[in-house]
Design a protein around this motif. Sequence first.
Motif, PDB file in Angstrom:
ATOM      1  N   LEU A  49       0.849  -1.208   0.000  1.00 41.29           N
ATOM      2  CA  LEU A  49       0.000   0.000   0.000  1.00 41.29           C
ATOM      3  C   LEU A  49       0.879   1.251   0.000  1.00 41.29           C
ATOM      4  O   LEU A  49       0.604   2.228  -0.705  1.00 41.29           O
ATOM      5  CB  LEU A  49      -0.923   0.006   1.222  1.00 41.29           C
ATOM      6  CG  LEU A  49      -2.016  -1.063   1.259  1.00 41.29           C
ATOM      7  CD1 LEU A  49      -2.755  -1.011   2.600  1.00 41.29           C
ATOM      8  CD2 LEU A  49      -3.005  -0.890   0.107  1.00 41.29           C
ATOM      9  N   SER A  50       1.936   1.209   0.798  1.00 43.73           N
ATOM     10  CA  SER A  50       2.851   2.347   0.871  1.00 43.73           C
ATOM     11  C   SER A  50       3.487   2.589  -0.501  1.00 43.73           C
ATOM     12  O   SER A  50       3.552   3.734  -0.984  1.00 43.73           O
ATOM     13  CB  SER A  50       3.929   2.059   1.924  1.00 43.73           C
ATOM     14  OG  SER A  50       4.999   2.944   1.777  1.00 43.73           O
ATOM     15  N   MET A  51       3.935   1.515  -1.143  1.00 47.49           N
ATOM     16  CA  MET A  51       4.601   1.653  -2.446  1.00 47.49           C
ATOM     17  C   MET A  51       3.625   2.187  -3.507  1.00 47.49           C
ATOM     18  O   MET A  51       3.969   3.105  -4.268  1.00 47.49           O
ATOM     19  CB  MET A  51       5.157   0.287  -2.875  1.00 47.49           C
ATOM     20  CG  MET A  51       5.838   0.294  -4.219  1.00 47.49           C
ATOM     21  SD  MET A  51       7.351   1.299  -4.229  1.00 47.49           S
ATOM     22  CE  MET A  51       8.556   0.136  -3.608  1.00 47.49           C
ATOM     23  N   ILE A  52       2.418   1.631  -3.555  1.00 48.25           N
ATOM     24  CA  ILE A  52       1.426   2.111  -4.541  1.00 48.25           C
ATOM     25  C   ILE A  52       1.172   3.599  -4.303  1.00 48.25           C
ATOM     26  O   ILE A  52       1.121   4.410  -5.225  1.00 48.25           O
ATOM     27  CB  ILE A  52       0.105   1.305  -4.444  1.00 48.25           C
ATOM     28  CG1 ILE A  52       0.323  -0.137  -4.890  1.00 48.25           C
ATOM     29  CG2 ILE A  52      -1.007   1.975  -5.270  1.00 48.25           C
ATOM     30  CD1 ILE A  52      -0.874  -1.060  -4.658  1.00 48.25           C
ATOM     31  N   CYS A  53       1.042   3.952  -3.027  1.00 50.02           N
ATOM     32  CA  CYS A  53       0.730   5.337  -2.704  1.00 50.02           C
ATOM     33  C   CYS A  53       1.896   6.273  -3.065  1.00 50.02           C
ATOM     34  O   CYS A  53       1.674   7.393  -3.538  1.00 50.02           O
ATOM     35  CB  CYS A  53       0.382   5.425  -1.225  1.00 50.02           C
ATOM     36  SG  CYS A  53      -0.891   6.608  -0.931  1.00 50.02           S
ATOM     37  N   LYS A  54       3.113   5.798  -2.870  1.00 52.70           N
ATOM     38  CA  LYS A  54       4.263   6.624  -3.260  1.00 52.70           C
ATOM     39  C   LYS A  54       4.305   6.817  -4.774  1.00 52.70           C
ATOM     40  O   LYS A  54       4.698   7.870  -5.272  1.00 52.70           O
ATOM     41  CB  LYS A  54       5.565   5.991  -2.761  1.00 52.70           C
ATOM     42  CG  LYS A  54       5.761   6.208  -1.268  1.00 52.70           C
ATOM     43  CD  LYS A  54       6.902   5.391  -0.706  1.00 52.70           C
ATOM     44  CE  LYS A  54       6.988   5.610   0.801  1.00 52.70           C
ATOM     45  NZ  LYS A  54       7.796   4.610   1.488  1.00 52.70           N
ATOM     46  N   LEU A  75      -0.628   4.271   3.873  1.00 50.04           N
ATOM     47  CA  LEU A  75      -1.038   5.134   2.757  1.00 50.04           C
ATOM     48  C   LEU A  75      -0.477   6.548   2.940  1.00 50.04           C
ATOM     49  O   LEU A  75      -0.024   7.179   1.980  1.00 50.04           O
ATOM     50  CB  LEU A  75      -2.568   5.183   2.663  1.00 50.04           C
ATOM     51  CG  LEU A  75      -3.256   3.861   2.289  1.00 50.04           C
ATOM     52  CD1 LEU A  75      -4.769   3.960   2.503  1.00 50.04           C
ATOM     53  CD2 LEU A  75      -2.947   3.465   0.846  1.00 50.04           C
ATOM     54  N   ALA A  76      -0.479   7.024   4.171  1.00 49.59           N
ATOM     55  CA  ALA A  76      -0.001   8.388   4.444  1.00 49.59           C
ATOM     56  C   ALA A  76       1.458   8.569   4.033  1.00 49.59           C
ATOM     57  O   ALA A  76       1.883   9.673   3.681  1.00 49.59           O
ATOM     58  CB  ALA A  76      -0.182   8.718   5.923  1.00 49.59           C
ATOM     59  N   LEU A  85      -5.592  12.946   4.673  1.00 47.74           N
ATOM     60  CA  LEU A  85      -6.132  11.590   4.622  1.00 47.74           C
ATOM     61  C   LEU A  85      -7.366  11.534   5.515  1.00 47.74           C
ATOM     62  O   LEU A  85      -7.288  11.840   6.704  1.00 47.74           O
ATOM     63  CB  LEU A  85      -5.078  10.579   5.076  1.00 47.74           C
ATOM     64  CG  LEU A  85      -5.436   9.096   4.922  1.00 47.74           C
ATOM     65  CD1 LEU A  85      -4.175   8.255   4.726  1.00 47.74           C
ATOM     66  CD2 LEU A  85      -6.238   8.540   6.089  1.00 47.74           C
ATOM     67  N   HIS A  86      -8.510  11.190   4.924  1.00 42.51           N
ATOM     68  CA  HIS A  86      -9.752  11.023   5.680  1.00 42.51           C
ATOM     69  C   HIS A  86     -10.004   9.535   5.835  1.00 42.51           C
ATOM     70  O   HIS A  86      -9.983   8.800   4.841  1.00 42.51           O
ATOM     71  CB  HIS A  86     -10.924  11.667   4.930  1.00 42.51           C
ATOM     72  CG  HIS A  86     -10.804  13.151   4.836  1.00 42.51           C
ATOM     73  ND1 HIS A  86     -11.437  14.006   5.720  1.00 42.51           N
ATOM     74  CD2 HIS A  86     -10.096  13.945   3.991  1.00 42.51           C
ATOM     75  CE1 HIS A  86     -11.136  15.255   5.411  1.00 42.51           C
ATOM     76  NE2 HIS A  86     -10.321  15.254   4.356  1.00 42.51           N
ATOM     77  N   PHE A 133      -9.178   3.850  -0.546  1.00 41.85           N
ATOM     78  CA  PHE A 133      -8.943   2.456  -0.135  1.00 41.85           C
ATOM     79  C   PHE A 133     -10.227   1.935   0.490  1.00 41.85           C
ATOM     80  O   PHE A 133     -10.689   2.468   1.503  1.00 41.85           O
ATOM     81  CB  PHE A 133      -7.781   2.393   0.865  1.00 41.85           C
ATOM     82  CG  PHE A 133      -7.423   1.004   1.331  1.00 41.85           C
ATOM     83  CD1 PHE A 133      -7.350  -0.067   0.441  1.00 41.85           C
ATOM     84  CD2 PHE A 133      -7.134   0.763   2.663  1.00 41.85           C
ATOM     85  CE1 PHE A 133      -7.006  -1.350   0.878  1.00 41.85           C
ATOM     86  CE2 PHE A 133      -6.779  -0.514   3.111  1.00 41.85           C
ATOM     87  CZ  PHE A 133      -6.715  -1.566   2.217  1.00 41.85           C
ATOM     88  N   ILE A 134     -10.815   0.910  -0.120  1.00 43.20           N
ATOM     89  CA  ILE A 134     -12.067   0.324   0.386  1.00 43.20           C
ATOM     90  C   ILE A 134     -11.728  -0.960   1.137  1.00 43.20           C
ATOM     91  O   ILE A 134     -11.223  -1.924   0.550  1.00 43.20           O
ATOM     92  CB  ILE A 134     -13.060   0.034  -0.770  1.00 43.20           C
ATOM     93  CG1 ILE A 134     -13.385   1.319  -1.533  1.00 43.20           C
ATOM     94  CG2 ILE A 134     -14.324  -0.614  -0.227  1.00 43.20           C
ATOM     95  CD1 ILE A 134     -14.357   1.142  -2.704  1.00 43.20           C
TER      96      ILE A 134
END
Length: 214
Positions: A49-54, A75-76, A85-86, A133-134
């Motif tokens: 998730l971190s990599m996709i978000c970066k 994600l942050a 981020l909500h 992100f669901i």
Amino acid sequence: MHFIPEDIDHYVVAHSEDEPELLQQLTRETYQKILQPRMLSGHYQGRLLSMICKLVHPKNILEIGTYTGYSALCLAEGMQTSGELHTIDINEELFDFQRKYFDKSDFGKHIHQHLGNALEIIPKLNTTFDLVFIDADKENYTNYFEAVIDKLNSGGIILSDNVLWSGKVLDTTFKKEDTSTPALIAYNKLLKEDKRVETVVLPIRDGLTISRKL
Ligand SMILES: C[S@@+](CC[C@H](N)C(=O)[O-])C[C@H]1O[C@@H](n2cnc3c(N)ncnc32)[C@H](O)[C@@H]1O
């Protein structure tokens, strides 16, 4: 459930980024104090998730299903420094736990918790998103998609977790009381057919779909 052999899985994890110390602490405390700790994304999916978000480098992120905050913090890591981020969760008992870890991170001031039913909260969010992100109740995945699609910027990404549901999406003989499996089957079909998005399903962990808004 792992869809690849265990030894390959160990190799993959061993050759991916280490889990940050704060997330190790969060995981330990989740397992000690919170029910259903297996809901947490965990080391490998968290690094993904971190990599996709970066790669996407979104300004605004929406997460549906905070739990103890693990995936929100992953994600942050990829969010723009001016981003927000909500994250929404219906379980009020998790609120203080989440805040404690958000505040220990570098992103605390940029993470906004929303307590309640996501389907009621999403329409009230007065912003658009670059990444969603669901990861909440499976029965509502299609409803979440419909609730967020007009708030997603063109080129924006929807990540959907647990889309293979331990392989049960192949099963046409699911029990009557199992409402999650048919909901995920319908959701996966929707993502494949909906002309507003292009979609790839990754057979990672319990299945993670990447959909991009056209
Ligand atoms: C699988 S957990 C989320 C895990 C988290 N994303 C992570 O990776 O660490 C699902 C969460 O969705 C929340 N949830 C379930 N139904 C919801 C709803 N209708 N609205 C908001 N949150 C909901 C649950 O309380 C639970 O904490």
